[in-house]
Motif scaffolding. Structure first.
Motif, PDB file in Angstrom:
ATOM      1  N   VAL A  38       0.876  -1.180   0.000  1.00 27.18           N
ATOM      2  CA  VAL A  38       0.000   0.000   0.000  1.00 27.18           C
ATOM      3  C   VAL A  38       0.910   1.224   0.000  1.00 27.18           C
ATOM      4  N   VAL A  39       0.729   2.124  -0.951  1.00 24.41           N
ATOM      5  CA  VAL A  39       1.657   3.238  -1.131  1.00 24.41           C
ATOM      6  C   VAL A  39       0.901   4.557  -1.144  1.00 24.41           C
ATOM      7  N   SER A  40       1.438   5.542  -0.456  1.00 23.57           N
ATOM      8  CA  SER A  40       0.760   6.832  -0.385  1.00 23.57           C
ATOM      9  C   SER A  40       1.772   7.964  -0.281  1.00 23.57           C
ATOM     10  N   LYS A  41       1.454   9.115  -0.880  1.00 19.23           N
ATOM     11  CA  LYS A  41       2.342  10.292  -0.771  1.00 19.23           C
ATOM     12  C   LYS A  41       1.566  11.498  -0.276  1.00 19.23           C
ATOM     13  N   ASP A  42       2.184  12.246   0.615  1.00 19.85           N
ATOM     14  CA  ASP A  42       1.628  13.521   1.071  1.00 19.85           C
ATOM     15  C   ASP A  42       2.757  14.531   1.144  1.00 19.85           C
ATOM     16  N   MET A  43       2.509  15.727   0.640  1.00 19.49           N
ATOM     17  CA  MET A  43       3.537  16.762   0.654  1.00 19.49           C
ATOM     18  C   MET A  43       3.178  17.863   1.641  1.00 19.49           C
ATOM     19  N   LEU A  44       4.190  18.469   2.216  1.00 22.83           N
ATOM     20  CA  LEU A  44       3.995  19.633   3.086  1.00 22.83           C
ATOM     21  C   LEU A  44       4.815  20.782   2.495  1.00 22.83           C
ATOM     22  N   VAL A  45       4.155  21.902   2.226  1.00 24.80           N
ATOM     23  CA  VAL A  45       4.817  23.061   1.626  1.00 24.80           C
ATOM     24  C   VAL A  45       4.759  24.236   2.607  1.00 24.80           C
ATOM     25  N   ALA A  46       5.925  24.856   2.843  1.00 31.48           N
ATOM     26  CA  ALA A  46       5.963  26.017   3.759  1.00 31.48           C
ATOM     27  C   ALA A  46       5.055  27.111   3.223  1.00 31.48           C
ATOM     28  N   GLY A  47       4.296  27.713   4.117  1.00 25.47           N
ATOM     29  CA  GLY A  47       3.381  28.785   3.705  1.00 25.47           C
ATOM     30  C   GLY A  47       2.010  28.271   3.329  1.00 25.47           C
ATOM     31  N   ILE A  48       1.924  26.959   3.019  1.00 27.03           N
ATOM     32  CA  ILE A  48       0.624  26.350   2.696  1.00 27.03           C
ATOM     33  C   ILE A  48       0.209  25.407   3.833  1.00 27.03           C
ATOM     34  N   HIS A  49       1.111  24.494   4.189  1.00 31.44           N
ATOM     35  CA  HIS A  49       0.789  23.496   5.214  1.00 31.44           C
ATOM     36  C   HIS A  49       1.424  23.773   6.564  1.00 31.44           C
ATOM     37  N   PHE A  50       2.440  24.611   6.578  1.00 33.12           N
ATOM     38  CA  PHE A  50       3.083  24.922   7.862  1.00 33.12           C
ATOM     39  C   PHE A  50       3.715  26.298   7.777  1.00 33.12           C
ATOM     40  N   PHE A  51       4.072  26.840   8.950  1.00 27.92           N
ATOM     41  CA  PHE A  51       4.722  28.136   8.987  1.00 27.92           C
ATOM     42  C   PHE A  51       6.223  27.925   8.856  1.00 27.92           C
ATOM     43  N   PRO A  52       6.891  28.771   8.053  1.00 30.97           N
ATOM     44  CA  PRO A  52       8.327  28.567   7.828  1.00 30.97           C
ATOM     45  C   PRO A  52       9.134  28.491   9.122  1.00 30.97           C
ATOM     46  N   ASP A  53       8.631  29.095  10.207  1.00 28.88           N
ATOM     47  CA  ASP A  53       9.400  29.049  11.457  1.00 28.88           C
ATOM     48  C   ASP A  53       8.897  27.982  12.428  1.00 28.88           C
ATOM     49  N   ASP A  54       8.047  27.065  11.963  1.00 26.12           N
ATOM     50  CA  ASP A  54       7.631  25.942  12.815  1.00 26.12           C
ATOM     51  C   ASP A  54       8.858  25.120  13.205  1.00 26.12           C
ATOM     52  N   LYS A  55       8.777  24.487  14.372  1.00 28.44           N
ATOM     53  CA  LYS A  55       9.925  23.694  14.849  1.00 28.44           C
ATOM     54  C   LYS A  55      10.182  22.517  13.911  1.00 28.44           C
ATOM     55  N   PRO A  56      11.419  22.383  13.413  1.00 24.65           N
ATOM     56  CA  PRO A  56      11.716  21.327  12.437  1.00 24.65           C
ATOM     57  C   PRO A  56      11.453  19.910  12.939  1.00 24.65           C
ATOM     58  N   ALA A  57      11.672  19.656  14.242  1.00 24.90           N
ATOM     59  CA  ALA A  57      11.472  18.285  14.734  1.00 24.90           C
ATOM     60  C   ALA A  57       9.985  17.903  14.681  1.00 24.90           C
ATOM     61  N   SER A  58       9.110  18.815  15.095  1.00 19.99           N
ATOM     62  CA  SER A  58       7.672  18.541  15.025  1.00 19.99           C
ATOM     63  C   SER A  58       7.228  18.388  13.582  1.00 19.99           C
ATOM     64  N   LEU A  59       7.783  19.240  12.734  1.00 15.11           N
ATOM     65  CA  LEU A  59       7.432  19.210  11.324  1.00 15.11           C
ATOM     66  C   LEU A  59       7.771  17.855  10.695  1.00 15.11           C
ATOM     67  N   ALA A  60       8.930  17.323  11.064  1.00 15.92           N
ATOM     68  CA  ALA A  60       9.343  16.014  10.557  1.00 15.92           C
ATOM     69  C   ALA A  60       8.376  14.944  11.047  1.00 15.92           C
ATOM     70  N   PHE A  61       8.016  15.036  12.331  1.00 14.54           N
ATOM     71  CA  PHE A  61       7.077  14.067  12.894  1.00 14.54           C
ATOM     72  C   PHE A  61       5.744  14.154  12.147  1.00 14.54           C
ATOM     73  N   LYS A  62       5.303  15.389  11.894  1.00 16.95           N
ATOM     74  CA  LYS A  62       4.031  15.588  11.197  1.00 16.95           C
ATOM     75  C   LYS A  62       4.090  15.034   9.767  1.00 16.95           C
ATOM     76  N   ALA A  63       5.235  15.231   9.110  1.00 14.25           N
ATOM     77  CA  ALA A  63       5.380  14.750   7.729  1.00 14.25           C
ATOM     78  C   ALA A  63       5.188  13.235   7.665  1.00 14.25           C
ATOM     79  N   LEU A  64       5.667  12.539   8.704  1.00 13.30           N
ATOM     80  CA  LEU A  64       5.439  11.090   8.723  1.00 13.30           C
ATOM     81  C   LEU A  64       4.011  10.770   9.147  1.00 13.30           C
ATOM     82  N   SER A  65       3.505  11.481  10.152  1.00  9.88           N
ATOM     83  CA  SER A  65       2.147  11.210  10.644  1.00  9.88           C
ATOM     84  C   SER A  65       1.099  11.332   9.539  1.00  9.88           C
TER      85      SER A  65
END
Ligand code: ADP
Ligand code: MG
Length: 323
Positions: A38-65
């Motif tokens: 089963v294969v799936s892709k989701d993208m996160l783009v700064a300014g659309i899905h997150f704020f450029p100054d969001d914490k990178p560690a949380s952002l990475a966790f979210k990208a996997l979640s």
């Protein structure tokens, strides 16, 4: 630090067996016999899905979640992922280091490993693209198209927390710490998702707003749905916000970023799944019923139709031609 140093330093330590240390042109996976991939892709783009100054560690966790969320809704057990990263030339190394730390944490949590990806510079915003791979028993993936008349509709967790946090960040309502956490670092229960196979008749991850995602199930299944607004699960702080400003109530069923699972099942299978949910620490709420026809009706406790308000989040909706 060039592209290859960056990969060697930060990403190779995250590589799993199929990733071959990220030292070859491609990953090589031996598929387990009797399983479907089963294969799936989701993208996160700064300014659309997150704020450029969001914490990178949380952002990475979210990208996997957000990717595990799709796999969980399909009943798949996570196996591995590919990571596409577009970063500005002058990207801060500390950002990348913390991003990799967040990935390491999420990998451990979801029992998934990095097997490859691509890294490019960009003149645009930071873009994170994850492709997640999981497995189900052959033919066992829970599709959107299996909902039957009289099936019950269930949803996991609570709804609207992330959407209300986003509104809070914009200063339009009170900002609560636990809601902010749901926005910045959603956590998915993939073990519960795996229990949907053979029990749920249809399932989708709730990422664009509950009603929009039930719509997807109804359309694919050729049925309609009645959803009880008063049954929708809401966290204590989300309830406080809505009590203060009832205009915000539609965010519960049409706000994005929930990363919960909406699924349909016969009443009997629903009972089994509610029991399994308890064992896996997931809250599951029955919120409505599948009916003949088409479309989703949201009704209040007296059976009156509730105005749905905004449709789920949609990219490119500004560019759509008005008819
Ligand atoms: P190509 O030249 O075909 O783009 P590379 O030589 O850049 O491929 O990639 C080398 C290896 O590094 C490959 O195994 C690739 O999957 C891996 N890789 C590149 N970027 C990433 C990344 N962001 N995350 C994980 N692996 C990566
Ligand atoms: Mg490449």
């Amino acid at each position: 630090l060039d592209e290859f140093d960056l990969i060697a330093r930060y990403f190779s330590p995250l590589a799993g067996r199929s990733g071959l240390g990220l030292l070859d042109d491609a990953a090589c996976i031996t598929p387990p016999t009797g399983k479907d991939m089963v294969v799936s892709k989701d993208m996160l783009v700064a300014g659309i899905h997150f704020f450029p100054d969001d914490k990178p560690a949380s952002l990475a966790f979210k990208a996997l979640s957000v990717n595990i969320s799709d796999l969980a809704a399909k009943g798949a057990r996570p196996h591995s992922y590919l990571l596409g990263l577009s970063l500005p030339e002058d990207m801060d190394q500390i950002w990348i280091e913390q991003f990799a730390d967040g990935l390491a944490e999420a990998q451990k949590y979801y029992n998934i490993e990095l097997i490859g990806g691509d890294t490019t510079s960009t003149l645009g915003p930071i873009t994170i693209s994850v492709t997640a791979i999981g497995y189900v028993e052959q033919g066992g993936m829970v599709r959107r198209n299996g909902a039957c008349i009289d099936d019950r509709i269930y949803v996991t967790g609570t709804l609207g927390d992330a959407a209300l946090a986003l509104l809070g960040i914009r200063g339009e309502c009170k900002l609560y710490e636990d809601l902010l956490e749901c926005y910045h670092r959603p956590v998915v229960n993939s073990v519960f998702g795996q229990g949907l196979c053979g029990r749920a008749s249809a399932s989708a991850d709730v990422s664009d707003g509950l009603i929009a995602d039930i719509h997807h199930i109804c359309k694919a299944s050729g049925v309609g749905a009645v959803v009880n607004a008063s049954a929708l699960p809401v966290s204590a702080n989300a309830a406080r916000i809505i009590k203060r400003d009832s205009k915000l109530a539609p965010l519960i069923w049409s706000g994005g970023d929930d990363y919960k699972i909406v699924f349909t099942a016969s009443a009997e299978n629903g009972c089994h799944l509610k029991r399994f949910a308890k064992q896996t620490g997931v809250k599951v709420t029955e919120i409505g019923k599948i009916v003949a026809g088409a479309g989703v009706d949201l009704v209040d406790f007296s059976g009156q139709q509730v105005q749905i308000g905004t449709e789920g989040f949609m990219h490119f909706s500004k560019g759509r031609r008005q008819s």
